[in-house]
Enzyme design. Sequence first.
Site, PDB file in Angstrom:
ATOM      1  N   ARG A  54      -6.226   2.530  18.027  1.00  0.00           N
ATOM      2  CA  ARG A  54      -5.877   1.102  17.896  1.00  0.00           C
ATOM      3  C   ARG A  54      -5.344   0.489  19.185  1.00  0.00           C
ATOM      4  NH1 ARG A  54      -3.053   0.866  12.004  1.00  0.00           N
ATOM      5  NH2 ARG A  54      -5.017   1.024  10.877  1.00  0.00           N
TER       6      ARG A  54
ATOM      7  N   LYS B 206       0.837  -1.211   0.000  1.00  0.00           N
ATOM      8  CA  LYS B 206       0.000   0.000   0.000  1.00  0.00           C
ATOM      9  C   LYS B 206       0.871   1.260   0.000  1.00  0.00           C
ATOM     10  CE  LYS B 206      -2.772   0.962   3.697  1.00  0.00           C
ATOM     11  NZ  LYS B 206      -2.634   2.341   4.201  1.00  0.00           N
ATOM     12  N   SER B 207       1.820   1.320   0.912  1.00  0.00           N
ATOM     13  CA  SER B 207       2.668   2.518   1.015  1.00  0.00           C
ATOM     14  C   SER B 207       3.392   2.798  -0.297  1.00  0.00           C
ATOM     15  CB  SER B 207       3.727   2.313   2.105  1.00  0.00           C
ATOM     16  OG  SER B 207       3.139   2.318   3.377  1.00  0.00           O
TER      17      SER B 207
ATOM     18  N   GLY C  59      -4.585   8.415   5.378  1.00  0.00           N
ATOM     19  CA  GLY C  59      -3.667   9.399   5.950  1.00  0.00           C
ATOM     20  C   GLY C  59      -2.454   9.605   5.058  1.00  0.00           C
TER      21      GLY C  59
ATOM     22  N   ASP D 281       2.034  -0.918  11.941  1.00  0.00           N
ATOM     23  CA  ASP D 281       0.708  -1.374  11.500  1.00  0.00           C
ATOM     24  C   ASP D 281       0.442  -2.832  11.857  1.00  0.00           C
ATOM     25  OD1 ASP D 281       0.231   1.145  10.467  1.00  0.00           O
ATOM     26  OD2 ASP D 281       0.970   0.629   8.473  1.00  0.00           O
TER      27      ASP D 281
ATOM     28  N   ARG E  54      -7.869  12.999  12.426  1.00  0.00           N
ATOM     29  CA  ARG E  54      -6.440  12.682  12.629  1.00  0.00           C
ATOM     30  C   ARG E  54      -5.559  13.942  12.588  1.00  0.00           C
ATOM     31  NH1 ARG E  54      -5.019   7.464   9.249  1.00  0.00           N
ATOM     32  NH2 ARG E  54      -3.137   7.659  10.514  1.00  0.00           N
TER      33      ARG E  54
HETATM   34  C1  S3P Z   1       2.678   4.991   6.265  1.00  0.00           C
HETATM   35  C2  S3P Z   1       3.318   5.312   7.426  1.00  0.00           C
HETATM   36  C3  S3P Z   1       2.829   4.925   8.755  1.00  0.00           C
HETATM   37  C4  S3P Z   1       1.810   3.803   8.666  1.00  0.00           C
HETATM   38  C5  S3P Z   1       0.787   4.047   7.603  1.00  0.00           C
HETATM   39  C6  S3P Z   1       1.450   4.183   6.249  1.00  0.00           C
HETATM   40  C7  S3P Z   1       3.252   5.454   4.995  1.00  0.00           C
HETATM   41  O1  S3P Z   1       2.213   6.052   9.340  1.00  0.00           O
HETATM   42  O2  S3P Z   1       1.181   3.625   9.919  1.00  0.00           O
HETATM   43  O3  S3P Z   1      -0.129   2.982   7.561  1.00  0.00           O
HETATM   44  O4  S3P Z   1       2.850   4.944   3.923  1.00  0.00           O
HETATM   45  O5  S3P Z   1       4.108   6.331   5.025  1.00  0.00           O
HETATM   46  P1  S3P Z   1       3.074   7.144  10.159  1.00  0.00           P
HETATM   47  O6  S3P Z   1       4.080   7.666   9.244  1.00  0.00           O
HETATM   48  O7  S3P Z   1       2.100   8.185  10.576  1.00  0.00           O
HETATM   49  O8  S3P Z   1       3.637   6.372  11.321  1.00  0.00           O
END
Ligand code: S3P
Length: 447
Positions: free
Chosen positions: A359, A24-25, A96, A328, A126
């Site tokens: 969470r 996903k990231s 997010g 996560d 958030r």
């Molecule tokens: C992500 C970073 C993480 C993770 C989120 C995806 C990303 O969040 O929890 O699901 O893709 O950069 P944080 O950077 O707020 O820790």
Amino acid sequence: MSRSGIVEPAGGPLSGSVRAPGDKSISHRAVMLSSVSHGESVIEGFLQAEDTLSTVGVFRALGVPIEVEGSRVVVQGDGPGALRAAAEALDCGNSGTTMRLVTGLLAGVPGFGGATLIGDASLSRRPMGRIAEPLNDFGARVLTDAGRPPIKVEAGDFKGGAYRSPVASAQVKSALLLAGLMAGVEVEIVETSASRDHTESLLRAMGVPVASSAHYGAEVAGEARVSLPAWGGRLEGRVIEVPGDISSAAFLMVAAAIVPGSAVEVRGCGVAWTRAGVLGALERAGVRVERRGARVSSGGEPTADLRIAHGALRGFEIEPHQVPSLIDEIPVLAVLAGRARGRSVFRGVGELRVKESDRLALTAGLLEACGCAVETGQDWLAIQGRGEEAFERFEFDAAHDHRMAAAATVAALVAEGPCRVDGLESLSISYPEFFNDLKSLQREEGE
Ligand code: S3P
């Protein structure tokens, strides 16, 4: 609309091999960087899910032609200068990553015409001050509603600079890196410990000379430093291969670790150490993790096939510096802890309180519902495992949080009877094929 389901106990070992869904990231980042490249990019292994489609929708609204054909995405980029001011608010849905990274990127584009970013009820709660403040300190114009969405990005003059981040967050780091990249200015970020480095890896694979301690060093506890020079070059369209998502794979791996007799392989997982902390946690719990077929993807990501088998589990500990590499995965690691002999402790996990849900509270509630003794503080969680004793039958509301819905499903596999899980619709946010993959592992034995 909330969807409920009854999850039956596994009824037998899990076995077989599945390909992990796209990360996903990295899918988000591939769409973003392709959208500001010049020419055609082809993204292979893209995760087609609600969150990543939010990023696609945002760049389409900014005028970028993007075609999604399953796990193959074709982006016709024309450079950052071609991003047009969006007439309508950019809808980031539940994501997010979309909201924070797109804000950073747009805030750095010289002369950008302006945009408003909105999200669903969860995203609207958030914290966004964590990106708005450093961006604005460096000359951007990012307006929030008292630190929450909606976010307005106006044309500013992002000058870059050095930032010491109070939270180890890849989203904060990436927002600043993308702003610096767009503005062609230097940015340095120091984190308390290294967060996932997918933005850095992809930028490097695209020819941008980003330096980072996480890349050059071995796995380290302690401060991590990333620096982007004032880079005047332009990104060119290319083929980007997205590896499998270890956060999604973690649900199948923990399922294999807790269901007696199981042995499962998840193929093609991204295993960058800044992201794959779940593997070390599994090993500390006594699980044998085998890696095979290690290679590096064209997006600069190390990948491997992972094999996990059920075995005797012992309590384990997670220390604060390890948290960013498995942030996560904590809900499902808590399920693992519930099946271990002895006590497990997760320290420095306060960030869980500002994820898609609180969470930390929901994870504690799930394990309590499973019959475990649980203690929590503001930023820690301790679980007394039940060993091989089945979890109690439970009913659990995942509150539209995809990681909670998947973690509860895994827990139900070792419960003494069918369990009810509410909020299963949220699985389409990150892992639409979760139930199919799980079923394929339940079916393979004896077929
Ligand atoms: C992500 C970073 C993480 C993770 C989120 C995806 C990303 O969040 O929890 O699901 O893709 O950069 P944080 O950077 O707020 O820790």
